[in-house]
Motif scaffolding. Structure first.
Motif, PDB file in Angstrom:
ATOM      1  N   GLY A  40       9.058  37.254   5.907  1.00  0.00           N
ATOM      2  CA  GLY A  40       9.204  38.455   6.722  1.00  0.00           C
ATOM      3  C   GLY A  40      10.658  38.885   6.863  1.00  0.00           C
ATOM      4  O   GLY A  40      11.565  38.296   6.254  1.00  0.00           O
ATOM      5  N   MET A  41      10.879  39.923   7.662  1.00  0.00           N
ATOM      6  CA  MET A  41      12.233  40.410   7.947  1.00  0.00           C
ATOM      7  C   MET A  41      12.295  40.808   9.415  1.00  0.00           C
ATOM      8  O   MET A  41      11.294  41.222   9.997  1.00  0.00           O
ATOM      9  CB  MET A  41      12.589  41.625   7.075  1.00  0.00           C
ATOM     10  N   SER A  42      13.462  40.700   9.995  1.00  0.00           N
ATOM     11  CA  SER A  42      13.654  41.138  11.377  1.00  0.00           C
ATOM     12  C   SER A  42      13.657  42.666  11.433  1.00  0.00           C
ATOM     13  O   SER A  42      13.743  43.343  10.395  1.00  0.00           O
ATOM     14  CB  SER A  42      14.972  40.605  11.925  1.00  0.00           C
ATOM     15  N   ILE A  43      13.582  43.215  12.652  1.00  0.00           N
ATOM     16  CA  ILE A  43      13.637  44.672  12.823  1.00  0.00           C
ATOM     17  C   ILE A  43      14.932  45.213  12.233  1.00  0.00           C
ATOM     18  O   ILE A  43      14.943  46.218  11.521  1.00  0.00           O
ATOM     19  CB  ILE A  43      13.510  45.042  14.311  1.00  0.00           C
ATOM     20  N   ARG A  44      16.035  44.524  12.507  1.00  0.00           N
ATOM     21  CA  ARG A  44      17.329  44.982  12.014  1.00  0.00           C
ATOM     22  C   ARG A  44      17.408  44.907  10.500  1.00  0.00           C
ATOM     23  O   ARG A  44      17.862  45.843   9.825  1.00  0.00           O
ATOM     24  CB  ARG A  44      18.443  44.136  12.659  1.00  0.00           C
ATOM     25  N   GLU A  45      16.926  43.814   9.915  1.00  0.00           N
ATOM     26  CA  GLU A  45      16.922  43.681   8.456  1.00  0.00           C
ATOM     27  C   GLU A  45      16.093  44.788   7.808  1.00  0.00           C
ATOM     28  O   GLU A  45      16.495  45.371   6.786  1.00  0.00           O
ATOM     29  CB  GLU A  45      16.313  42.339   8.051  1.00  0.00           C
ATOM     30  N   THR A  46      14.918  45.062   8.386  1.00  0.00           N
ATOM     31  CA  THR A  46      14.026  46.079   7.811  1.00  0.00           C
ATOM     32  C   THR A  46      14.683  47.452   7.864  1.00  0.00           C
ATOM     33  O   THR A  46      14.567  48.244   6.921  1.00  0.00           O
ATOM     34  CB  THR A  46      12.682  46.093   8.556  1.00  0.00           C
TER      35      THR A  46
END
Length: 452
Positions: free
Chosen positions: A49-55
């Motif tokens: 997955g990815m964090s909100i910031r990464e996405t």
């Protein structure tokens, strides 16, 4: 920076920096990172997955990988609408003129259909003379003068996303919420919208089959919009049956015109009013949802939405008289009824199978290079909950196929007829059905949908 280190970092569940994500997308888009390494990274994202910031950082990196439309010269708040795709989804054809007539500028870049879902551009091309290509200057001028323009997506919009999606499609990494959300939102951001209203579909005819998956995708896209400074809301809507009755390009344009004339299917009208109300609120043309809905209903009744549709068609070189005379649209040579094999109630309609049957008739593309027939498709005669008598028509195929010497259709056409008939489930007793709109997702959370 080494690509293998970034793959390892994501594989081990660590967050990537904005600079690392920008490097990965920039170098892959330039052809300096091979497919096998990008595939490994996509698989790591699939599992970790990815964090909100990464996405959000991934979204911006892909949005900035090609042309970014500057809509600054267009007056007012530009609100874009995006659907995650469905069967019979002709909302843009209704929403565009309806919202533009209410004073919200609609500057939209749309795509063509692929597979069992239709494309807005294909539908508009069923109108004689309609031109989907416009220079940037003409596009902006048309929106300022008419309030509405819909053109085909530029070939250089989010090229990194196109490359990554093609790779995901053949490496079993399509079904990843961060990758889906960033793919959708990168195109919306590159298209220059100030605010975004999303229609996230769930059900048999949607990409997200379960409600939980649809909610997670909606949350991810709303989070991205919030992170990058675009006010974004999402409605979760049902796609367990086609939207409206018509599936197929010219057939859907006809149904959209009927809706703009004040008629049309109730589910299509309800969804357009809901999406349109949020577009008016985000566009600062209404102070609340009820005021916005009342204004939109008035525009359908007084004919101004239909007038805006005519103005829009004319502005893009199309035959505007189609708004008053939908019979000018292309029509198929034959109509074949698909009849019920039993009496009872329609308790299920497999929307994906209806969409696939329409594609097999020629209304959609099996590959991006497939030619389509704008006149063909399927018109439902029954919807969920309707009573049906054995032998009664469930749907009508609009086709240009020719019977053979024995009076029968070819094997493929017989398969289409069986697919449509099997898409309908008929039971002795009526069943409970899910609502058309399930929930609203905003930056403040999830709310159960309640009509205005």
């Amino acid at each position: 920076m080494r690509t293998v280190d970034l793959i390892e970092k994501k594989r081990d569940g660590h967050e990537m920096t904005a600079e690392e994500i920008q490097y990965l997308i920039r170098e892959y888009n330039a052809g300096r990172i091979p497919d096998y390494q990008m595939s490994a990274w996509a698989m790591a994202v699939f599992f970790r997955g990815m964090s909100i910031r990464e996405t959000a950082d991934l979204t911006l990196a892909m949005a900035n990988s090609g042309d970014v439309m500057d809509l600054g010269p267009i007056h007012g708040i530009k609100v874009d609408k995006h659907s995650t795709g469905g069967v019979g989804d002709k909302t843009t054809l209704v929403l565009g003129p309806l919202v533009a007539a209410a004073g919200v500028p609609v500057a939209k870049m749309s795509g063509r259909g692929l597979g069992h879902t239709g494309g807005t551009i294909d539908k508009l091309e069923s109108i004689k003379g309609f031109a989907v290509e416009r220079t940037r200057q003409d596009f902006i001028l048309q929106v300022n003068e008419c309030g509405l323009a819909v053109i085909s997506q530029s070939g250089n919009i989010t090229p990194a996303d196109k490359k990554l999606y093609a790779l995901r499609d053949v490496t079993a990494t399509v079904n990843s919420i961060p990758l889906i959300a960033s793919s959708v939102m990168s195109k919306k951001i590159a298209s220059g919208a100030d605010a975004i209203v999303l229609d996230v579909k769930t059900g048999s005819g949607a990409f997200m089959k379960s409600l939980d998956e649809a909610v997670k995708l909606a949350q991810a896209m709303v989070n991205i919009g919030t992170q990058v400074g675009r006010e974004t809301i999402a409605l979760i809507s049902e796609m367990d049956q086609p939207l409206g009755f018509a599936v197929g390009n010219a057939l859907e344009v006809r149904e959209a015109i009927e809706t703009l004339q004040g008629g049309g299917p109730e589910d299509l009208k309800l969804l357009c009013l809901a999406l349109g109300a949020y577009m008016l609120v985000l566009g600062k043309k209404a102070s609340g949802l009820q005021e916005a809905k009342d204004r939109l209903q008035e525009l359908l009744v007084n004919g101004l939405a239909l007038e805006k549709f005519s103005e829009f068609i004319s502005a893009q070189g199309g035959d505007a008289s189609v708004a008053q005379n939908p019979d000018l649209l292309p029509s198929a040579g034959r109509q074949i009824e698909i009849s019920a094999g039993a009496s009872g109630y329609v308790t299920a309609i497999n929307a994906e199978d209806i969409g696939l049957a329409a594609m097999m008739l020629g209304a959609g593309r099996e590959t991006k290079d497939s030619a389509i027939d704008l006149s063909v498709g399927i018109v439902l005669r029954k919807k969920l909950g309707d009573p049906v008598v054995m032998g009664e028509a469930l749907a009508v195929l609009h086709t240009n196929s020719i019977r053979n010497e024995a009076g029968n259709h070819d094997k493929k056409h017989s398969e289409i007829e069986r697919k449509v008939q099997k898409a309908f489930q008929i039971s002795p007793h009526p069943a409970q059905f899910r609502p058309l709109i399930h929930a609203v997702v905003t930056k403040d959370g999830i709310k159960e949908w309640k009509d205005f």
